[in-house]
Write an enzyme that holds these catalytic residues in place. Sequence first.
Site, PDB file in Angstrom:
ATOM      1  N   HIS A 311      24.649  22.737  37.321  1.00 18.40           N
ATOM      2  CA  HIS A 311      25.005  21.357  37.610  1.00 18.40           C
ATOM      3  C   HIS A 311      24.569  20.935  39.003  1.00 18.40           C
ATOM      4  CE1 HIS A 311      28.635  21.951  40.222  1.00 18.40           C
ATOM      5  NE2 HIS A 311      28.757  23.086  39.547  1.00 18.40           N
ATOM      6  N   ASP A 323      28.259  25.433  45.595  1.00 17.33           N
ATOM      7  CA  ASP A 323      28.667  24.911  44.267  1.00 17.33           C
ATOM      8  C   ASP A 323      28.167  23.471  44.079  1.00 17.33           C
ATOM      9  OD1 ASP A 323      31.866  24.389  42.558  1.00 17.33           O
ATOM     10  OD2 ASP A 323      29.811  24.555  41.829  1.00 17.33           O
ATOM     11  N   GLU A 361      29.332  17.743  35.965  1.00 21.09           N
ATOM     12  CA  GLU A 361      30.004  18.985  35.546  1.00 21.09           C
ATOM     13  C   GLU A 361      31.406  19.034  36.130  1.00 21.09           C
ATOM     14  OE1 GLU A 361      31.139  23.326  36.161  1.00 21.09           O
ATOM     15  OE2 GLU A 361      30.886  21.704  37.610  1.00 21.09           O
ATOM     16  N   GLU A 362      31.536  18.590  37.386  1.00 18.69           N
ATOM     17  CA  GLU A 362      32.840  18.696  38.046  1.00 18.69           C
ATOM     18  C   GLU A 362      33.890  17.788  37.414  1.00 18.69           C
ATOM     19  OE1 GLU A 362      31.730  21.566  41.163  1.00 18.69           O
ATOM     20  OE2 GLU A 362      33.475  20.993  39.953  1.00 18.69           O
ATOM     21  N   ASP A 390      25.619  28.888  38.173  1.00 14.71           N
ATOM     22  CA  ASP A 390      26.574  28.043  38.894  1.00 14.71           C
ATOM     23  C   ASP A 390      27.242  28.901  39.951  1.00 14.71           C
ATOM     24  OD1 ASP A 390      29.296  25.802  37.811  1.00 14.71           O
ATOM     25  OD2 ASP A 390      28.487  26.299  39.779  1.00 14.71           O
ATOM     26  N   HIS A 480      34.707  23.905  46.847  1.00 15.03           N
ATOM     27  CA  HIS A 480      35.195  22.545  46.605  1.00 15.03           C
ATOM     28  C   HIS A 480      35.726  21.857  47.863  1.00 15.03           C
ATOM     29  CE1 HIS A 480      35.651  22.541  41.914  1.00 15.03           C
ATOM     30  NE2 HIS A 480      34.439  22.883  42.330  1.00 15.03           N
TER      31      HIS A 480
HETATM   32 ZN   LIG Z   1      30.069  24.637  39.987  1.00 17.02          ZN
END
Ligand SMILES: [Zn+2]
Length: 519
Positions: A311, A323, A361-362, A390, A480
Amino acid sequence: MTDARRPPSHRPSSRRRGPLGVGLALLLAACGTTPTASPSPTALPTAAPSFSPPVASGASPGLAPPLAIALRDAIDPAAIVEDLRRLEAITVDSGGTRAAGTPGYDAAASFVADTLRSLGYEVTLDEIVAPLFAETVPGTLDIASPRGPIFEGGDDFRAMLLSPSGDVTAQVFALDFDPAAPPGSVTGSGCDATDWTAVPPGRIVLVQPDHCLMRDVVVNAQQSGAVAVVRSTPAWESGHVLRPTLLDPTGLTIPAVGATHQVGLALNDAAEEGYEVHLAISTSLVNRPMASVIADTPGGDPDHVVMLGGHLDSVIDGPGINDNGSGTMTVLEIARRLAALSDAGGPSPAWKVRVAFWAAEELGLWGSFRYLGNLSAADAARIAAYLNFDMLGSINGVREVYHYADSASSAPVEQLLIAALDGEGLTWSSFGGGSSDDLPFAQAGIPAGGLFSGHNTAKNEDQVAEFGGTLGASLDPCYHLACDTFANIDPEWLADLARAAAWTTGYLASGEASLAPAP
Ligand SMILES: [Zn+2]
């Protein structure tokens, strides 16, 4: 990585809670920032099975196809680093995030699409419309009477992804709250409707992580008459609060926030004392068009497609360089080297290779589910295998190979990824598949697999013994968060996994791997 079991109809349904989704829900439930004990892998292979490459008949057993070796050896770690820095600059210049629907995402998608076109790939932009979520001002959460501690929105609690706004003052109901719950525990309640029978209506309900999607808990809360949900996660500390996704804003009516353990303890006291609590969050949702970037090699058998992807979007709170800049820039480098090998008259793929840079994706795997959901059965059947990358550059990393307990069709792909790491003398362990864009493919019965270097769980002793690194420290301390920048990448760790990804792609694209599940 995110939580995303979604039927193509974009309406999440708990009926799909098969083993494939459990890894996902576990992952979601355990998603904390400060180091937590890595969730104990269940029924995952621990040692290398007696391996023989799943070679197609007529291929030479034991010897990898030239394309696998050439593609692996062509990987240039410096090129991946350069692309990561480029991606970071694009993200920073566009406001610090590549969340779905933001200018940062669109700019990154253009960068990737232009690069692939310049390499001779046939590029398709797979358009979707998805909600761009924002928490417009820091929220308010305080214990009104008598005056209790004041908590900071953004640091001590945050609106969950896709949560509606809300401003409520009410007493708290602590649903099976365990003040001594250890970091990483998913022993909370709220997943089952029966958990809510004793909850009086009109309360702010305090929960802890449980074995299901946060969306299921919020829907149950709504049905029990709750006015808000606060999920306090034992591992979360001030300044390290994440946003579990609620997958789809449809039908959500009450505010839902994620919070630290300290917030949980204070709200638990308030529940016991009957104090009033004021909770207010304001969020916005705007539907935005965006595109997943899909690109095919000009050559290769179109009836056998080897697909690899990751992603391209990040969370709203950070630039997502690990990420998932690490995975997408690895896919871009593999595409680049594949084209260069063909152009130089080197080994070229017998099968068509398709690369994918997924949107949203998130939010909940919106891009990959929509892509597969819109493919005809015939086109889906042409996809011989899907590889997902990922998070490959975690600074206190591990090397994990996706394993599907209930997908025999994916075993040959898993074996190839293991052989790629074994071939380089690299240790590996298994990780429950289905936590990222591989899920729609695995659920469709397409042989799937992937590699992963770890997110926000604490490195345990076994992992230190196998991979080195720091005991008790997070595998990725900036998962994140705003600090998921280039400084949060281990380029050597990434390079090793990129080489394994390339070898496996080359092996599959040579057409010499047998993908028939072992009898
Ligand atoms: Zn990810």
